[in-house]
Motif scaffolding. Sequence first.
Motif, PDB file in Angstrom:
ATOM      1  N   VAL A  29       6.863  -7.420  13.982  1.00 37.52           N
ATOM      2  CA  VAL A  29       6.084  -6.597  13.047  1.00 37.52           C
ATOM      3  C   VAL A  29       4.893  -5.953  13.758  1.00 37.52           C
ATOM      4  O   VAL A  29       4.177  -6.621  14.507  1.00 37.52           O
ATOM      5  CB  VAL A  29       5.594  -7.458  11.851  1.00 37.52           C
ATOM      6  N   SER A  30       4.710  -4.674  13.525  1.00 36.20           N
ATOM      7  CA  SER A  30       3.536  -3.948  14.009  1.00 36.20           C
ATOM      8  C   SER A  30       2.897  -3.220  12.832  1.00 36.20           C
ATOM      9  O   SER A  30       3.619  -2.644  12.005  1.00 36.20           O
ATOM     10  CB  SER A  30       3.931  -2.935  15.082  1.00 36.20           C
ATOM     11  N   LEU A  31       1.595  -3.260  12.737  1.00 32.53           N
ATOM     12  CA  LEU A  31       0.913  -2.528  11.662  1.00 32.53           C
ATOM     13  C   LEU A  31      -0.573  -2.429  11.943  1.00 32.53           C
ATOM     14  O   LEU A  31      -1.105  -3.148  12.793  1.00 32.53           O
ATOM     15  CB  LEU A  31       1.155  -3.207  10.306  1.00 32.53           C
ATOM     16  N   GLU A  32      -1.203  -1.537  11.215  1.00 35.63           N
ATOM     17  CA  GLU A  32      -2.662  -1.405  11.291  1.00 35.63           C
ATOM     18  C   GLU A  32      -3.234  -1.452   9.882  1.00 35.63           C
ATOM     19  O   GLU A  32      -2.615  -0.957   8.944  1.00 35.63           O
ATOM     20  CB  GLU A  32      -3.050  -0.064  11.917  1.00 35.63           C
ATOM     21  N   LYS A  35     -10.472  -0.018   7.643  1.00 34.26           N
ATOM     22  CA  LYS A  35     -11.656  -0.405   6.896  1.00 34.26           C
ATOM     23  C   LYS A  35     -11.563   0.096   5.453  1.00 34.26           C
ATOM     24  O   LYS A  35     -11.224   1.264   5.214  1.00 34.26           O
ATOM     25  CB  LYS A  35     -12.867   0.241   7.570  1.00 34.26           C
ATOM     26  N   GLY A  36     -11.838  -0.768   4.502  1.00 34.88           N
ATOM     27  CA  GLY A  36     -11.858  -0.353   3.102  1.00 34.88           C
ATOM     28  C   GLY A  36     -10.495  -0.053   2.495  1.00 34.88           C
ATOM     29  O   GLY A  36     -10.424   0.459   1.383  1.00 34.88           O
ATOM     30  N   GLU A  37      -9.445  -0.400   3.205  1.00 35.14           N
ATOM     31  CA  GLU A  37      -8.098  -0.091   2.716  1.00 35.14           C
ATOM     32  C   GLU A  37      -7.513  -1.274   1.931  1.00 35.14           C
ATOM     33  O   GLU A  37      -7.735  -2.435   2.282  1.00 35.14           O
ATOM     34  CB  GLU A  37      -7.185   0.226   3.913  1.00 35.14           C
ATOM     35  N   PHE A  38      -6.758  -0.947   0.888  1.00 30.58           N
ATOM     36  CA  PHE A  38      -6.055  -1.958   0.096  1.00 30.58           C
ATOM     37  C   PHE A  38      -4.564  -1.818   0.399  1.00 30.58           C
ATOM     38  O   PHE A  38      -3.948  -0.821   0.039  1.00 30.58           O
ATOM     39  CB  PHE A  38      -6.360  -1.728  -1.389  1.00 30.58           C
ATOM     40  N   VAL A  39      -4.029  -2.811   1.116  1.00 27.73           N
ATOM     41  CA  VAL A  39      -2.612  -2.793   1.494  1.00 27.73           C
ATOM     42  C   VAL A  39      -1.885  -3.874   0.704  1.00 27.73           C
ATOM     43  O   VAL A  39      -2.309  -5.031   0.694  1.00 27.73           O
ATOM     44  CB  VAL A  39      -2.437  -3.068   3.008  1.00 27.73           C
ATOM     45  N   ALA A  40      -0.804  -3.497   0.041  1.00 22.23           N
ATOM     46  CA  ALA A  40       0.021  -4.486  -0.663  1.00 22.23           C
ATOM     47  C   ALA A  40       1.280  -4.749   0.146  1.00 22.23           C
ATOM     48  O   ALA A  40       1.826  -3.843   0.784  1.00 22.23           O
ATOM     49  CB  ALA A  40       0.386  -3.971  -2.052  1.00 22.23           C
ATOM     50  N   ILE A  41       1.713  -6.003   0.143  1.00 23.01           N
ATOM     51  CA  ILE A  41       2.973  -6.374   0.794  1.00 23.01           C
ATOM     52  C   ILE A  41       3.904  -6.941  -0.269  1.00 23.01           C
ATOM     53  O   ILE A  41       3.541  -7.891  -0.973  1.00 23.01           O
ATOM     54  CB  ILE A  41       2.748  -7.421   1.910  1.00 23.01           C
ATOM     55  N   THR A  42       5.073  -6.334  -0.397  1.00 24.50           N
ATOM     56  CA  THR A  42       6.069  -6.830  -1.350  1.00 24.50           C
ATOM     57  C   THR A  42       7.357  -7.136  -0.604  1.00 24.50           C
ATOM     58  O   THR A  42       7.465  -6.862   0.590  1.00 24.50           O
ATOM     59  CB  THR A  42       6.376  -5.787  -2.450  1.00 24.50           C
ATOM     60  N   GLY A  43       8.314  -7.661  -1.343  1.00 22.55           N
ATOM     61  CA  GLY A  43       9.598  -7.984  -0.730  1.00 22.55           C
ATOM     62  C   GLY A  43      10.148  -9.258  -1.321  1.00 22.55           C
ATOM     63  O   GLY A  43       9.420 -10.014  -1.959  1.00 22.55           O
ATOM     64  N   ASP A 212      -3.529   1.291  -1.800  1.00 18.07           N
ATOM     65  CA  ASP A 212      -3.521   2.545  -1.044  1.00 18.07           C
ATOM     66  C   ASP A 212      -2.188   2.712  -0.304  1.00 18.07           C
ATOM     67  O   ASP A 212      -1.728   3.819  -0.063  1.00 18.07           O
ATOM     68  CB  ASP A 212      -4.649   2.557  -0.004  1.00 18.07           C
ATOM     69  N   ARG A 213      -1.632   1.563   0.082  1.00 23.57           N
ATOM     70  CA  ARG A 213      -0.398   1.592   0.868  1.00 23.57           C
ATOM     71  C   ARG A 213       0.425   0.356   0.501  1.00 23.57           C
ATOM     72  O   ARG A 213      -0.133  -0.723   0.321  1.00 23.57           O
ATOM     73  CB  ARG A 213      -0.775   1.550   2.357  1.00 23.57           C
ATOM     74  N   VAL A 214       1.736   0.541   0.387  1.00 25.72           N
ATOM     75  CA  VAL A 214       2.608  -0.579   0.040  1.00 25.72           C
ATOM     76  C   VAL A 214       3.638  -0.776   1.152  1.00 25.72           C
ATOM     77  O   VAL A 214       4.385   0.144   1.496  1.00 25.72           O
ATOM     78  CB  VAL A 214       3.351  -0.344  -1.290  1.00 25.72           C
ATOM     79  N   LEU A 215       3.653  -1.971   1.728  1.00 27.12           N
ATOM     80  CA  LEU A 215       4.644  -2.311   2.744  1.00 27.12           C
ATOM     81  C   LEU A 215       5.685  -3.216   2.107  1.00 27.12           C
ATOM     82  O   LEU A 215       5.347  -4.113   1.347  1.00 27.12           O
ATOM     83  CB  LEU A 215       3.984  -3.063   3.908  1.00 27.12           C
ATOM     84  N   THR A 216       6.941  -2.978   2.410  1.00 28.84           N
ATOM     85  CA  THR A 216       8.001  -3.860   1.923  1.00 28.84           C
ATOM     86  C   THR A 216       8.583  -4.625   3.099  1.00 28.84           C
ATOM     87  O   THR A 216       8.907  -4.024   4.132  1.00 28.84           O
ATOM     88  CB  THR A 216       9.118  -3.054   1.235  1.00 28.84           C
ATOM     89  N   MET A 217       8.688  -5.944   2.935  1.00 28.99           N
ATOM     90  CA  MET A 217       9.296  -6.769   3.980  1.00 28.99           C
ATOM     91  C   MET A 217      10.696  -7.191   3.569  1.00 28.99           C
ATOM     92  O   MET A 217      10.939  -7.532   2.413  1.00 28.99           O
ATOM     93  CB  MET A 217       8.464  -8.022   4.245  1.00 28.99           C
ATOM     94  N   THR A 218      11.597  -7.172   4.521  1.00 22.55           N
ATOM     95  CA  THR A 218      12.948  -7.684   4.326  1.00 22.55           C
ATOM     96  C   THR A 218      13.332  -8.431   5.597  1.00 22.55           C
ATOM     97  O   THR A 218      13.188  -7.875   6.696  1.00 22.55           O
ATOM     98  CB  THR A 218      13.962  -6.524   4.116  1.00 22.55           C
ATOM     99  N   ASP A 219      13.759  -9.675   5.439  1.00 24.39           N
ATOM    100  CA  ASP A 219      14.192 -10.474   6.596  1.00 24.39           C
ATOM    101  C   ASP A 219      13.205 -10.422   7.757  1.00 24.39           C
ATOM    102  O   ASP A 219      13.602 -10.251   8.915  1.00 24.39           O
ATOM    103  CB  ASP A 219      15.576  -9.998   7.088  1.00 24.39           C
ATOM    104  N   GLY A 220      11.920 -10.572   7.442  1.00 24.23           N
ATOM    105  CA  GLY A 220      10.906 -10.667   8.488  1.00 24.23           C
ATOM    106  C   GLY A 220      10.428  -9.348   9.053  1.00 24.23           C
ATOM    107  O   GLY A 220       9.533  -9.329   9.897  1.00 24.23           O
ATOM    108  N   LYS A 221      11.038  -8.251   8.602  1.00 26.72           N
ATOM    109  CA  LYS A 221      10.633  -6.940   9.133  1.00 26.72           C
ATOM    110  C   LYS A 221      10.010  -6.079   8.043  1.00 26.72           C
ATOM    111  O   LYS A 221      10.355  -6.225   6.864  1.00 26.72           O
ATOM    112  CB  LYS A 221      11.850  -6.192   9.681  1.00 26.72           C
ATOM    113  N   ILE A 222       9.142  -5.157   8.438  1.00 26.99           N
ATOM    114  CA  ILE A 222       8.639  -4.158   7.492  1.00 26.99           C
ATOM    115  C   ILE A 222       9.684  -3.052   7.418  1.00 26.99           C
ATOM    116  O   ILE A 222       9.952  -2.369   8.398  1.00 26.99           O
ATOM    117  CB  ILE A 222       7.265  -3.613   7.923  1.00 26.99           C
ATOM    118  N   THR A 223      10.303  -2.941   6.247  1.00 32.45           N
ATOM    119  CA  THR A 223      11.437  -2.020   6.121  1.00 32.45           C
ATOM    120  C   THR A 223      11.082  -0.766   5.326  1.00 32.45           C
ATOM    121  O   THR A 223      11.893   0.148   5.231  1.00 32.45           O
ATOM    122  CB  THR A 223      12.617  -2.732   5.438  1.00 32.45           C
TER     123      THR A 223
END
Length: 230
Positions: A29-32, A35-43, A212-223
Motif C-alpha cells: 500500500v502507498s498513500l499520502e 494536513k487538514g484532510e479527512f480520509v475515509a477507508i472502506t472495504g 474529502d477522499r474515500v479509499l476502498t481496500m480489497t484483499d490488503g490493497k487500495i483498489t
Amino acid sequence: MEKSVMISVSGLVKTFGGKNNKVIAVDDVSLEVHKGEFVAITGPSGSGKSTLLNLLGGLEKPDSGKIIAAGEELTAVKDAQLAEYRRRRSGFVFQFYNLIPVLNVEENISLPLDLDNKKVDKKELDDLLELLGLTERRYAYSGQLSGGQQQRVSIGRAVINKPPCIFADEPTGNLDSKNSREVISLFKEIIAKYNTALVMVTHDGSIAAEADRVLTMTDGKITDERVRSF
Ligand SMILES: Nc1ncnc2c1ncn2[C@@H]1O[C@H](COP(=O)(O)OP(=O)(O)OP(=O)(O)O)[C@@H](O)[C@H]1O
Ligand SMILES: [Mg+2]
C-alpha cells in the motif's frame, strides 16, 4: 497551493501467521494524507483496514515499506521512539471507546499528557470540554456516560496533544444514527480548529460520503480512490 503532506506511505506490507497460514493483511500500500484532510477507508471485513490504520498510528510495525509521519520516518525508529510517537504525535479513537473506568472525563482526556508527565493547560481543557459538549459531565466516570458521550471523551483524549493526524477505527460502529452524525460533525470541527488530518475506517457509506477522499481496500490493497466533488 501545494498541500502539505502529513503522512506518506510507500510499499507497505504486513503479514500475519507462518508458512502454512500466512495472511497478507496489507499488501503493497502507498498513500499520502495531507494536513487538514479527512480520509475515509472502506472495504469488506478482513480487507486490512484496521491493520493499515494500526500501522499508520504506530500500533504495529510493518514487514516492509516506509511510513513518514509528520516528518519522521516511523519505520526507522526504535520501539521507545515509536511509543513516543503514539503518545505525542498521533491520536486513536476506537469503536468501543477504550476509556479507563476509574478515571473521570477530564482525567481520561488528560491521560496522554499525564503519561508524558506534562501538565494540562486548564484553559485548553475547558475549551476542549466545551467543544465536546462535556463541560457538565467533566467529573463523571465512563460507566455513568452514554455511548455518544463516551466516544466524545475518547475523541478528546485523541486530540489533547494536538496530533498532526487522528486515526479512528469505526468510531460510529457502536452508535445510533443521531450520535454518529454528532461524532462526525465533531470530528469536522476538530479538523478545522486543530488543523489535524483524520483517517477513519468506516463501513457506513453515508459517513464515508462526508470525507474529502474515500479509499476502498480489497484483499490488503487500495483498489479504489474517490475524491469528493464539491
Ligand atoms: N493479530 C493478527 N493475527 C493474525 N491475523 C490477523 C491479525 N490481525 C489481523 N489479521 C488478519 O489480517 C486480515 C486483515 O484484518 P483487519 O483486521 O485489518 O481487517 P479489517 O478490514 O479491519 O476487517 P473488519 O472490517 O472486520 O474490521 C484478516 O485476514 C485478519 O484475520
Ligand atoms: Mg477492522
